[in-house]
Design an enzyme around this catalytic site. Structure first.
Site, mmCIF file in Angstrom:
data_model
loop_
_atom_site.group_PDB
_atom_site.id
_atom_site.type_symbol
_atom_site.label_atom_id
_atom_site.label_comp_id
_atom_site.label_asym_id
_atom_site.label_seq_id
_atom_site.Cartn_x
_atom_site.Cartn_y
_atom_site.Cartn_z
ATOM 1 N N LYS A 63 48.806 27.537 38.084
ATOM 2 C CA LYS A 63 48.035 28.667 37.544
ATOM 3 C C LYS A 63 47.967 28.595 36.024
ATOM 4 C CE LYS A 63 48.660 33.101 36.430
ATOM 5 N NZ LYS A 63 49.409 34.340 36.424
ATOM 6 N N ASP A 69 45.397 34.174 40.495
ATOM 7 C CA ASP A 69 46.392 35.196 40.168
ATOM 8 C C ASP A 69 46.340 36.246 41.275
ATOM 9 O OD1 ASP A 69 44.147 36.723 39.751
ATOM 10 O OD2 ASP A 69 44.825 37.560 37.843
#
Ligand code: SF4
Length: 230
Positions: A136, A155
């Protein structure tokens, strides 16, 4: 028949990810959020890397309150690599998990100085070798600073809304990312996340989505919708 089942019967998993439906979703997102960008304040790749590490389990707004002083005190990887851990911990304290975050930021700075000449590396493979950096964080830095679409930022908002939209049925971020990589055109990987994160903050909120105000409402058949046009 319960609403959710009826909806699944109408659309089915295959048609959820049909290219024309995906294109319609992307086009609505473009119309609603033509200029969606990363909300973390940064001036360069190093700032963004640090801010993204700090954003784990923390809001971007909170991170943005902490980073001005942090960036002022330690403006470069070299400066951060020489930081005293207690000072660093105190500066990032309010973002939560501060001991780990301070250790990771300093460790990443050290490795960037030692291995990459003081420059944040611009590839997924090398970013993943930095402490505290998983896919991420690497995707945020690559997409928002370097303009490289190596993957999709997943997310909490992207995970929740991609599931509500039927683009994935997975719950693990890595698997959700792989599903999105398969479904979305690569030139949309960066913008999709920015736009969905805005939608998640403003409209498709976790507890009570504001479906009556949602641009995607007629395309969405999530079982927890709070309003339906038909
Ligand atoms: S219609 Fe509701 S559940 Fe579906 S994306 Fe919009 S806000 Fe989220």
């Amino acid at each position: 028949m319960p609403r959710r089942k009826a909806a699944r019967k109408r659309f089915g998993a295959a048609s959820d990810i049909a290219p024309e439906r995906v294109a319609a979703i992307l086009s609505r997102l473009d119309r609603k959020y033509p200029k969606a960008r990363c909300a973390l304040h940064h001036r360069n790749a190093w700032d963004l890397l640090v801010a993204t590490i700090l954003s784990a389990q923390c809001t971007d707004a909170r991170v943005n309150l902490v980073t001005p002083e942090l960036f002022h005190r330690f403006p470069t990887p070299a400066a951060m690599a020489a930081a005293a851990l207690p000072e660093l911990e105190s500066l990032v304290h309010t973002t939560g998990f501060f001991r780990n975050k301070a250790k990771n930021i300093r460790g990443a700075a050290q490795r960037i100085v030692d291995e990459f000449g003081g420059n944040v590396p611009a590839s997924m493979e090398t970013l993943l070798t930095l402490p505290g950096v998983a896919r991420k964080t690497a995707n945020v830095v690559l997409g928002s600073w370097f303009g490289v679409a190596a993957g999709v930022v997943v997310d909490t908002h992207v995970l929740r809304i991609s599931r509500r939209l039927g683009l994935t049925s997975n719950t693990a971020p890595e698997k959700v990312e792989q599903d999105l990589i398969r479904i979305l055109p690569q030139e949309r990987w960066i913008d999709y996340s920015h736009q969905i994160i805005r939608l998640g903050r403003e409209i498709c909120i976790a507890r009570k989505p504001r479906c009556a105000d949602c641009q995607l409402e007629d395309l969405c058949h999530s079982g927890d919708k709070t309003w339906r046009s038909s």
